[in-house]
Design an enzyme around this catalytic site. Structure first.
Site, PDB file in Angstrom:
ATOM      1  N   GLU A  26      84.491  99.239  67.510  1.00  0.00           N
ATOM      2  CA  GLU A  26      83.913  97.914  67.663  1.00  0.00           C
ATOM      3  C   GLU A  26      84.005  97.161  66.346  1.00  0.00           C
ATOM      4  O   GLU A  26      83.820  97.739  65.279  1.00  0.00           O
ATOM      5  CB  GLU A  26      82.447  98.017  68.091  1.00  0.00           C
ATOM      6  CG  GLU A  26      82.244  98.765  69.399  1.00  0.00           C
ATOM      7  CD  GLU A  26      80.773  98.925  69.750  1.00  0.00           C
ATOM      8  OE1 GLU A  26      80.125  97.918  70.052  1.00  0.00           O
ATOM      9  OE2 GLU A  26      80.279 100.068  69.699  1.00  0.00           O
ATOM     10  N   ASP A 142      92.883  91.136  53.466  1.00  0.00           N
ATOM     11  CA  ASP A 142      91.684  91.926  53.771  1.00  0.00           C
ATOM     12  C   ASP A 142      91.999  93.415  53.674  1.00  0.00           C
ATOM     13  O   ASP A 142      91.643  94.202  54.548  1.00  0.00           O
ATOM     14  CB  ASP A 142      91.153  91.567  55.160  1.00  0.00           C
ATOM     15  CG  ASP A 142      89.729  92.088  55.394  1.00  0.00           C
ATOM     16  OD1 ASP A 142      89.010  92.321  54.398  1.00  0.00           O
ATOM     17  OD2 ASP A 142      89.339  92.264  56.561  1.00  0.00           O
TER      18      ASP A 142
END
Length: 331
Positions: A26, A142
């Site tokens: 998730e 990132d």
């Protein structure tokens, strides 16, 4: 609101020719599911945008950007994109399924600090993937251990290009200048300050990632506010890795220091230079005087204010030349 309900609904759902079997993970933008081709039996990972974000145009654009970026990248150290689906009930990335462990979990639960003789070959694979991506004009923005997978066969796989940017599309901004993109612990000084970034911003994040592989910790673990982290990133050199975990070869400390220099011009200018220094550390030692290294701290402590040490000079000798794709990207 019951946030588990969408997860239950997704199990058994068919996306194109793939039936969703289970939840893999998730995230803030979406969930990742294990799915299987209904006829061929091939396993894939499907990243589904959260239902509550489907109508958010900015998030949709960023999700589509990830699909567009991944579609340009075909490399053994980058998770492959197989297909993309935009449907009324959601947006879906159908990706290569890699059976393995995220690098952050591997460090935290399995390895602890990774010995240099293992860390260097692992990290060299990561550099090869980013060398390819940068050559294709892609800045990841990132990079962090949780966005790198260690497959069961030992290969390293880069994933999550959700906020990546194509250098050739720098004028088509997804974010405004002055906006911070990335995960704070791994941000470069120019990212923290909301300035333009390029591949050398990825180099900085790779340096911090390599630090974590060798020491078992992020250099800023324990700081409680983003303000504190920003201050360290902008104003202070990254602490010596050997202060966190004794026995790290000094040459690798120099490599990390070079990769994480404050001025973008003083870092390795590309992954080729980074890899060259990493695999031939004696070349760095021949040009950099040995500093007086401070004593290591207790393994249960975190050193945030180490004594200053001599960082490598900006004129580090370059490796054999190769074409370098240049450019800047606005965030």
């Amino acid at each position: 609101m019951d946030y588990r309900k969408p997860l239950i609904i997704m199990i058994g759902k068919q996306i194109l020719n793939y039936e969703i079997k289970s939840l893999l993970g998730e995230g803030g933008m979406g969930n990742v599911y294990l799915a299987e081709h209904v006829q061929l039996g091939r396993k894939v990972a499907i990243k589904a945008l959260h239902a509550q974000l489907v109508n958010n145009q900015s998030i949709r654009t960023r999700f589509k950007n990830e699909a567009s970026t991944m579609a340009h990248l075909q490399h053994p150290n980058i998770v492959a994109l197989y297909d993309y689906l935009e449907a009324p009930d959601g947006l879906f990335l159908i990706m290569e399924y890699v059976e393995g462990t995220p690098l952050d979990e591997y460090i935290r639960n399995i390895s602890g600090p990774i010995p240099a003789d293992r860390a260097v070959p692992m990290f060299t694979q990561i550099l090869e993937g980013f060398k390819y991506a940068h050559g294709m004009g892609v800045v990841h923005r990132d990079i962090k251990p949780s966005n790198i997978l260690i497959a069961k066969d030992g290969s390293m796989k880069i994933l999550d290009f959700g906020i990546a940017k194509m250098l050739s599309e720098a004028g088509n901004k997804l974010t405004k200048t002055g906006t911070q993109m990335g995960t704070v612990f791994y941000m470069s000084p120019e990212q923290v300050q909301g300035k333009d970034v390029d591949i050398r911003s990825d180099i900085y994040a790779l340096g911090v990632t390599f630090f974590q592989m060798l020491t078992g910790v992020c250099p800023y673990d324990g700081l409680t506010t983003e303000y504190e982290v920003y201050g360290k990133i902008v104003n202070e050199p990254l602490p010596s890795a050997a202060m966190f975990y004794p026995g790290i070869p000094p040459a690798l400390d120099y490599v990390i220091a070079k990769a994480t220099m404050k001025r973008i011009e003083d870092r390795f200018q590309n992954c080729n230079e980074f890899s060259y220094a990493l695999t031939a550390p004696h070349n760095m030692q021949a040009h950099i005087p040995a500093p007086n290294m401070p004593p290591p701290v207790n393994n249960n402590q975190t050193a945030f204010n180490p004594p200053p040490f001599q960082a490598p000079p900006p004129n580090f000798p370059p490796p054999p030349q190769q074409p370098i794709k240049s450019g800047k990207v606005n965030v």
